[in-house]
Design an enzyme around this catalytic site. Structure first.
Site, PDB file in Angstrom:
ATOM      1  CE  LYS A 255     -18.591  10.351  15.985  1.00 26.52           C
ATOM      2  NZ  LYS A 255     -19.742   9.319  16.146  1.00 26.52           N
TER       3      LYS A 255
ATOM      4  CE1 TYR B 112      -2.812  -3.087   0.170  1.00 24.52           C
ATOM      5  CE2 TYR B 112      -3.523  -2.543   2.514  1.00 24.52           C
ATOM      6  CZ  TYR B 112      -3.767  -3.272   1.304  1.00 24.52           C
ATOM      7  OH  TYR B 112      -4.395  -4.284   1.566  1.00 24.52           O
TER       8      TYR B 112
ATOM      9  CG  ASN C 210      -5.995 -12.359  -1.818  1.00 27.58           C
ATOM     10  OD1 ASN C 210      -7.013 -12.385  -1.915  1.00 27.58           O
ATOM     11  ND2 ASN C 210      -5.243 -11.453  -1.345  1.00 27.58           N
TER      12      ASN C 210
ATOM     13  CG  HIS D 116      -0.859  -8.606   0.043  1.00 26.03           C
ATOM     14  ND1 HIS D 116      -0.483  -7.420   0.120  1.00 26.03           N
ATOM     15  CD2 HIS D 116      -2.249  -8.629  -0.292  1.00 26.03           C
ATOM     16  CE1 HIS D 116      -1.537  -6.771  -0.027  1.00 26.03           C
ATOM     17  NE2 HIS D 116      -2.503  -7.442  -0.174  1.00 26.03           N
TER      18      HIS D 116
ATOM     19  CE  LYS E 192      -3.385  -7.216   4.342  1.00 28.54           C
ATOM     20  NZ  LYS E 192      -3.565  -5.806   4.130  1.00 28.54           N
TER      21      LYS E 192
HETATM   22  N1  LIG Z   1      -5.649  -8.804   1.427  1.00 27.01           N
HETATM   23  C1  LIG Z   1      -5.863  -8.320   0.387  1.00 27.01           C
HETATM   24  O1  LIG Z   1      -5.485  -8.603  -0.993  1.00 27.01           O
HETATM   25  C2  LIG Z   1      -6.688  -6.943   0.153  1.00 27.01           C
HETATM   26  C3  LIG Z   1      -7.455  -6.710  -0.825  1.00 27.01           C
HETATM   27  C4  LIG Z   1      -8.278  -5.574  -0.884  1.00 27.01           C
HETATM   28  C5  LIG Z   1      -8.527  -4.940   0.390  1.00 27.01           C
HETATM   29  N2  LIG Z   1      -7.807  -5.337   1.545  1.00 27.01           N
HETATM   30  C6  LIG Z   1      -8.348  -4.289   2.908  1.00 27.01           C
HETATM   31  O2  LIG Z   1      -9.353  -4.387   3.154  1.00 27.01           O
HETATM   32  C7  LIG Z   1      -9.814  -2.959   3.339  1.00 27.01           C
HETATM   33  C8  LIG Z   1     -11.076  -2.639   2.729  1.00 27.01           C
HETATM   34  O3  LIG Z   1     -11.309  -3.317   1.455  1.00 27.01           O
HETATM   35  P1  LIG Z   1     -11.437  -1.826   0.267  1.00 27.01           P
HETATM   36  O4  LIG Z   1     -10.409  -0.897   0.354  1.00 27.01           O
HETATM   37  O5  LIG Z   1     -11.346  -2.765  -0.946  1.00 27.01           O
HETATM   38  O6  LIG Z   1     -12.811  -1.150   0.272  1.00 27.01           O
HETATM   39  P2  LIG Z   1     -14.011  -1.287   1.302  1.00 27.01           P
HETATM   40  O7  LIG Z   1     -13.770  -0.842   2.593  1.00 27.01           O
HETATM   41  O8  LIG Z   1     -14.958  -2.284   0.502  1.00 27.01           O
HETATM   42  O9  LIG Z   1     -14.925  -0.090   0.363  1.00 27.01           O
HETATM   43  C9  LIG Z   1     -13.964   1.215   0.529  1.00 27.01           C
HETATM   44  C10 LIG Z   1     -14.947   2.363  -0.273  1.00 27.01           C
HETATM   45  O10 LIG Z   1     -16.140   2.643   0.037  1.00 27.01           O
HETATM   46  C11 LIG Z   1     -16.367   4.047   0.471  1.00 27.01           C
HETATM   47  N3  LIG Z   1     -17.096   3.936   1.616  1.00 27.01           N
HETATM   48  C12 LIG Z   1     -16.623   3.544   2.971  1.00 27.01           C
HETATM   49  N4  LIG Z   1     -17.558   4.057   3.803  1.00 27.01           N
HETATM   50  C13 LIG Z   1     -18.453   4.480   3.111  1.00 27.01           C
HETATM   51  C14 LIG Z   1     -19.880   5.136   3.775  1.00 27.01           C
HETATM   52  N5  LIG Z   1     -20.282   4.904   4.736  1.00 27.01           N
HETATM   53  N6  LIG Z   1     -20.697   5.372   2.633  1.00 27.01           N
HETATM   54  C15 LIG Z   1     -20.073   5.665   1.395  1.00 27.01           C
HETATM   55  N7  LIG Z   1     -18.937   5.237   0.943  1.00 27.01           N
HETATM   56  C16 LIG Z   1     -18.246   4.523   1.784  1.00 27.01           C
HETATM   57  C17 LIG Z   1     -15.178   4.346   0.501  1.00 27.01           C
HETATM   58  O11 LIG Z   1     -14.794   5.826   0.117  1.00 27.01           O
HETATM   59  P3  LIG Z   1     -13.674   6.916   0.740  1.00 27.01           P
HETATM   60  O12 LIG Z   1     -12.558   6.058   0.714  1.00 27.01           O
HETATM   61  O13 LIG Z   1     -13.660   7.800  -0.525  1.00 27.01           O
HETATM   62  O14 LIG Z   1     -14.136   7.306   1.956  1.00 27.01           O
HETATM   63  C18 LIG Z   1     -14.194   3.739  -0.327  1.00 27.01           C
HETATM   64  O15 LIG Z   1     -14.385   3.875  -1.752  1.00 27.01           O
HETATM   65  C19 LIG Z   1      -8.462  -2.345   2.440  1.00 27.01           C
HETATM   66  O16 LIG Z   1      -8.264  -1.095   2.642  1.00 27.01           O
HETATM   67  C20 LIG Z   1      -7.286  -3.252   2.996  1.00 27.01           C
HETATM   68  O17 LIG Z   1      -6.815  -2.939   4.418  1.00 27.01           O
HETATM   69  C21 LIG Z   1      -6.889  -6.383   1.439  1.00 27.01           C
END
Ligand SMILES: NC(=O)c1ccc[n+]([C@@H]2O[C@H](COP(=O)([O-])OP(=O)(O)OC[C@H]3O[C@@H](n4cnc5c(N)ncnc54)[C@H](OP(=O)(O)O)[C@@H]3O)[C@@H](O)[C@H]2O)c1
Length: 281
Positions: free
Chosen positions: A245, A51, A147, A109, A76
């Site tokens: 929040k 990241y 994964n 990862h 990771k």
């Molecule tokens: N291990 C892996 O391979 C892997 C892969 C993907 C993700 N991850 C982890 O999982 C975490 C979460 O997954 P993700 O980043 O894919 O995204 P997510 O949490 O599924 O979604 C984030 C998106 O939703 C928006 N959002 C969040 N809360 C909201 C709300 N209350 N209302 C409207 N929109 C909202 C965010 O907007 P804004 O950010 O613009 O506020 C962003 O665009 C990652 O950050 C990472 O730490 C791990």
């Protein structure tokens, strides 16, 4: 129930049941988001070498004034760094960037990076051997995978002396990966749900809004609640203080079984998990 209630890993380590995601949060965004998350009560932060924000996440944790030992911190191992020596080097770099001498959880990862496609089993086994050392010397309080599908885990278990404690995977109503979850459960491996909001794609499901309205909640709150009711550990990400929040306000309602079932039926409506055996990274 609250944000800081914990699941207990099979080794006894306690892990807060909701984590804060930081993928696609660069530099100052990551810093601000983690500060807001800690102010909102999150005590579990998820980052990764890939990241590119470990230094900002580490600084946010330091500046927050929350004692390090009250925070569950995950990072990771990236795909380029599989293998025994490379893993040791990558882990040392992560610790240095995070400004800490231990992480609470260190994960491989991806199971089958393109760089190791011809020898992914050996590459994972060698990384794992290094990670078992981090676990034994206390620089990683828990070790796990991300994964990994059952055939990747079976291969790892052929040589592992210590079983993974966590499998972090894509889980939201659009893809529940039931076969992988069943494998995790059978092996006492906790399932962490990444992209719990489908990286934003779940907001395109209109039926979710109808259910959210019924409870006077937002679609994000409903989906996070759904994840907890299934026993997953969701990792929502946001860079907006109000979302950060409001995504914590998920403990003052419970979804009825019928609504959980309806949400279970949203398969494919907001994307599917990436197949780790065919990724191009
Ligand atoms: N291990 C892996 O391979 C892997 C892969 C993907 C993700 N991850 C982890 O999982 C975490 C979460 O997954 P993700 O980043 O894919 O995204 P997510 O949490 O599924 O979604 C984030 C998106 O939703 C928006 N959002 C969040 N809360 C909201 C709300 N209350 N209302 C409207 N929109 C909202 C965010 O907007 P804004 O950010 O613009 O506020 C962003 O665009 C990652 O950050 C990472 O730490 C791990």
């Amino acid at each position: 129930m609250s944000l800081t209630d914990t699941y207990t890993l099979y080794n006894g380590v306690k892990i807060p049941q909701v984590g804060f995601g930081t993928w696609q949060s660069d530099g100052d965004d990551a810093y601000r988001a983690v500060r807001w998350a800690l102010e909102a009560g999150y005590r579990h932060i998820d980052t990764a070498a890939a990241y590119g924000n470990e230094d900002f996440v580490g600084k946010a944790i330091k500046d927050s004034g929350v004692p390090r030992e009250e925070i569950f911190l995950t990072t990771k191992l990236w795909n380029a760094d599989h293998g025994y020596e490379a893993t040791k080097k990558a882990f040392a770099e992560s610790l240095s960037k995070l400004g800490t001498d231990y992480v609470d959880l260190y994960l491989i990862h991806w199971s089958n990076p393109i760089k190791f496609r011809d020898n992914w089993k050996e590459a994972n086994a060698e990384s794992w051997r290094a990670m078992e050392e981090f676990y034994k010397n206390g620089s990683a309080k828990a070790i796990g995978i991300s994964n990994f599908r059952p055939h990747h885990m079976d291969a790892l278990l052929e040589t592992a002396k210590i079983k993974p404690m966590v499998n972090q995977m894509f889980i939201n109503p659009s893809d529940m990966q039931p076969g992988v979850v069943e494998y995790n459960n059978d092996h006492d491996i906790l399932t962490e749900a990444y992209s719990p909001l489908g990286t934003g794609a779940i907001f395109k499901i209109p039926e979710l809004k109808t259910i959210a309205d019924k409870y006077g909640k937002t679609p994000a709150q409903v989906v996070l609640r759904w994840s907890l009711q299934h026993g997953f550990l969701p990792l929502p990400k946001s860079i907006h203080e109000d979302y950060i929040k409001s995504n914590t306000e998920i403990f003052d309602f419970k979804l009825e079984d019928a609504d959980v079932k309806t949400i279970d039926g949203f398969h494919g409506k907001a994307g599917l998990a990436t197949d780790p055996d065919t990724t191009d990274f």
